[in-house]
Motif scaffolding. Structure first.
Motif, PDB file in Angstrom:
ATOM      1  N   ASP A 177     -30.177  -0.639  -7.832  1.00 10.60           N
ATOM      2  CA  ASP A 177     -31.445  -0.292  -7.184  1.00 10.60           C
ATOM      3  C   ASP A 177     -31.841   1.152  -7.428  1.00 10.60           C
ATOM      4  O   ASP A 177     -32.956   1.557  -7.108  1.00 10.60           O
ATOM      5  CB  ASP A 177     -31.343  -0.500  -5.667  1.00 10.60           C
ATOM      6  CG  ASP A 177     -31.491  -1.961  -5.295  1.00 10.60           C
ATOM      7  OD1 ASP A 177     -31.805  -2.760  -6.183  1.00 10.60           O
ATOM      8  OD2 ASP A 177     -31.280  -2.290  -4.116  1.00 10.60           O
ATOM      9  N   ASP A 178     -30.918   1.942  -7.949  1.00  9.14           N
ATOM     10  CA  ASP A 178     -31.157   3.383  -8.077  1.00  9.14           C
ATOM     11  C   ASP A 178     -31.267   3.800  -9.531  1.00  9.14           C
ATOM     12  O   ASP A 178     -30.268   3.902 -10.240  1.00  9.14           O
ATOM     13  CB  ASP A 178     -30.003   4.160  -7.417  1.00  9.14           C
ATOM     14  CG  ASP A 178     -29.927   3.910  -5.923  1.00  9.14           C
ATOM     15  OD1 ASP A 178     -30.984   3.745  -5.299  1.00  9.14           O
ATOM     16  OD2 ASP A 178     -28.809   3.864  -5.385  1.00  9.14           O
ATOM     17  N   LEU A 179     -32.477   4.063  -9.977  1.00  5.65           N
ATOM     18  CA  LEU A 179     -32.660   4.626 -11.313  1.00  5.65           C
ATOM     19  C   LEU A 179     -32.816   6.138 -11.163  1.00  5.65           C
ATOM     20  O   LEU A 179     -33.375   6.606 -10.181  1.00  5.65           O
ATOM     21  CB  LEU A 179     -33.907   4.049 -11.989  1.00  5.65           C
ATOM     22  CG  LEU A 179     -33.916   2.543 -12.236  1.00  5.65           C
ATOM     23  CD1 LEU A 179     -35.135   2.169 -13.077  1.00  5.65           C
ATOM     24  CD2 LEU A 179     -32.646   2.070 -12.912  1.00  5.65           C
ATOM     25  N   VAL A 205     -20.557   8.088   6.753  1.00  5.86           N
ATOM     26  CA  VAL A 205     -20.815   6.904   7.583  1.00  5.86           C
ATOM     27  C   VAL A 205     -21.917   6.076   6.921  1.00  5.86           C
ATOM     28  O   VAL A 205     -22.861   6.618   6.347  1.00  5.86           O
ATOM     29  CB  VAL A 205     -21.111   7.320   9.055  1.00  5.86           C
ATOM     30  CG1 VAL A 205     -22.091   8.451   9.115  1.00  5.86           C
ATOM     31  CG2 VAL A 205     -21.597   6.166   9.891  1.00  5.86           C
ATOM     32  N   GLU A 206     -21.736   4.773   6.975  1.00  8.33           N
ATOM     33  CA  GLU A 206     -22.705   3.871   6.348  1.00  8.33           C
ATOM     34  C   GLU A 206     -23.872   3.608   7.296  1.00  8.33           C
ATOM     35  O   GLU A 206     -23.681   3.183   8.433  1.00  8.33           O
ATOM     36  CB  GLU A 206     -22.005   2.547   5.959  1.00  8.33           C
ATOM     37  CG  GLU A 206     -22.897   1.504   5.296  1.00  8.33           C
ATOM     38  CD  GLU A 206     -23.390   1.904   3.888  1.00  8.33           C
ATOM     39  OE1 GLU A 206     -22.949   2.925   3.352  1.00  8.33           O
ATOM     40  OE2 GLU A 206     -24.237   1.175   3.353  1.00  8.33           O
ATOM     41  N   LYS A 207     -25.067   3.891   6.829  1.00  7.71           N
ATOM     42  CA  LYS A 207     -26.317   3.620   7.541  1.00  7.71           C
ATOM     43  C   LYS A 207     -26.281   3.984   9.034  1.00  7.71           C
ATOM     44  O   LYS A 207     -26.446   3.130   9.908  1.00  7.71           O
ATOM     45  CB  LYS A 207     -26.694   2.148   7.361  1.00  7.71           C
ATOM     46  CG  LYS A 207     -26.768   1.769   5.876  1.00  7.71           C
ATOM     47  CD  LYS A 207     -27.465   0.448   5.622  1.00  7.71           C
ATOM     48  CE  LYS A 207     -27.679   0.215   4.157  1.00  7.71           C
ATOM     49  NZ  LYS A 207     -26.618  -0.369   3.395  1.00  7.71           N
ATOM     50  N   PRO A 208     -26.095   5.277   9.329  1.00  8.26           N
ATOM     51  CA  PRO A 208     -26.061   5.688  10.747  1.00  8.26           C
ATOM     52  C   PRO A 208     -27.462   5.756  11.348  1.00  8.26           C
ATOM     53  O   PRO A 208     -28.427   5.996  10.610  1.00  8.26           O
ATOM     54  CB  PRO A 208     -25.477   7.105  10.662  1.00  8.26           C
ATOM     55  CG  PRO A 208     -25.928   7.606   9.320  1.00  8.26           C
ATOM     56  CD  PRO A 208     -25.982   6.402   8.396  1.00  8.26           C
ATOM     57  N   ALA A 260     -27.790  11.822   1.670  1.00  9.25           N
ATOM     58  CA  ALA A 260     -27.517  10.392   1.519  1.00  9.25           C
ATOM     59  C   ALA A 260     -26.826  10.114   0.188  1.00  9.25           C
ATOM     60  O   ALA A 260     -27.057  10.821  -0.798  1.00  9.25           O
ATOM     61  CB  ALA A 260     -28.831   9.625   1.562  1.00  9.25           C
ATOM     62  N   ILE A 261     -26.005   9.089   0.184  1.00  4.43           N
ATOM     63  CA  ILE A 261     -25.317   8.699  -1.054  1.00  4.43           C
ATOM     64  C   ILE A 261     -26.300   7.927  -1.939  1.00  4.43           C
ATOM     65  O   ILE A 261     -26.893   6.933  -1.523  1.00  4.43           O
ATOM     66  CB  ILE A 261     -24.082   7.832  -0.746  1.00  4.43           C
ATOM     67  CG1 ILE A 261     -23.117   8.579   0.185  1.00  4.43           C
ATOM     68  CG2 ILE A 261     -23.384   7.410  -2.045  1.00  4.43           C
ATOM     69  CD1 ILE A 261     -21.953   7.749   0.701  1.00  4.43           C
ATOM     70  N   VAL A 262     -26.463   8.423  -3.161  1.00  4.22           N
ATOM     71  CA  VAL A 262     -27.292   7.751  -4.165  1.00  4.22           C
ATOM     72  C   VAL A 262     -26.336   6.844  -4.947  1.00  4.22           C
ATOM     73  O   VAL A 262     -25.139   7.083  -4.969  1.00  4.22           O
ATOM     74  CB  VAL A 262     -27.921   8.816  -5.113  1.00  4.22           C
ATOM     75  CG1 VAL A 262     -28.777   8.177  -6.170  1.00  4.22           C
ATOM     76  CG2 VAL A 262     -28.721   9.815  -4.310  1.00  4.22           C
TER      77      VAL A 262
END
Ligand code: G1P
Length: 290
Positions: free
Chosen positions: A136-138, A192-195, A205-207
């Protein structure tokens, strides 16, 4: 240079997601195959990995993803037709795709999350460091973004995450890191995932680019399922971070997400404006629209 550093040769591209955010377009065509100008999104990821020095790529697919395998396979019948029609340039372009890298396909039999998709590649990766690129990440950039992560790995012998600042509203859509700056480097101190916005440890945020040490596989095998009842890669990296150094690289290129219709349209537009062969026409088209 740290001793015992293993060269990064392999990458994993998880491509098993159902693409429900993009229905009905994804009903019969995998979202990874949607064209961004004239190439399917997943080809940009393969090209970024190859340009970063990787030549062995594992694409983790799921049900109804045959088109991805076909795209990276030879199509002799089509080559023959193009040859007869003397379409040399197109033919060469297609042959380049076949020769990009050694591409393997593994099937994720159940959609159990990103961590599970990465775990499916364990056998193929073995005990080597490896990259993960999310479909999903270009990232539009001069130097391939993944190469920055590999450079940091080579300097510090640490796993590396690509991160980007996002607004408060957006943090709940991403993995978010806690960090400390040490002599200009970003050292990860938790994640943390989606806080929810009020619980986010930072705005970084992690790309979808990771450079991971193979120890992450053992952790993925042990940890419980997390957010959304899925095996989360972020949860495994949090544990890895407790026993080993994890660093982050703040993105330098332009991050474009293609997992939903609006962002996909924006990405296609930005890519078309970045290309010499399409920029002029697209610009004049836009000017005439407004
Ligand atoms: C995944 C990761 C998340 C990361 C994001 C980047 O989430 O779980 O940590 O920030 O990719 O795009 P997904 O978009 O698959 O929900």
């Amino acid at each position: 240079m740290v001793k015992d550093l293993k060269q990064v040769r392999k990458a994993v591209i998880p491509a098993a997601g159902l693409g429900t955010r993009f229905l009905p377009a994804t009903k019969a065509v995998p979202k990874e195959m949607f064209p961004v100008v004239d190439k399917p999104a997943i080809q940009y990821l393969v090209e970024e990995a190859v340009a970063s020095g990787i030549d062995d790529i594992i694409i983790v697919t799921g049900k109804d993803k045959r088109a991805i395998e076909d795209h990276f396979d030879r199509n002799l019948e089509l080559y023959d037709k193009l040859e007869k029609k003397q379409k040399k340039d197109t033919l060469n372009e297609l042959k380049k795709i076949d020769a990009l890298a050694d591409i393997h396909f593994i099937r994720q039999k159940e959609a159990l999350g990103l961590g599970h998709a990465v775990l499916c590649a364990k056998k193929h990766i073995g005990g080597e460091p490896f990259a993960v690129l999310l479909g999903d990440d270009l990232i539009l950039s001069r130097k391939p973004e993944l190469k920055h992560l590999i450079d940091i790995y080579n300097r510090h012998n640490a796993s590396v995450l690509c991160v980007a600042p996002v607004s408060k509203k957006e943090v709940s859509s991403y993995g978010v890191i806690k960090y400390k700056k040490e002599q200009g480097d970003i050292v990860v101190k938790g994640m943390v995932e989606k806080p929810p916005a009020n619980k986010a440890p930072s705005n970084l945020a992690i790309v979808g680019r990771y450079l991971l040490k193979p120890e992450v596989f053992g952790i993925l095998e042990e940890i419980p399922f997390g957010k959304g009842n899925e095996l989360q890669l972020t949860d495994a990296l949090k544990v890895l971070n407790e026993i080993d150094k994890v660093m982050a690289h703040e993105i330098e290129g332009k991050w474009l997400t293609v997992g939903d219709e609006l962002n996909y349209l924006k990405a296609a537009l930005i890519y078309s404006l970045a290309r010499d062969d399409t920029r002029k026409d697209v610009l004049s088209f836009i000017k005439n629209l407004i």
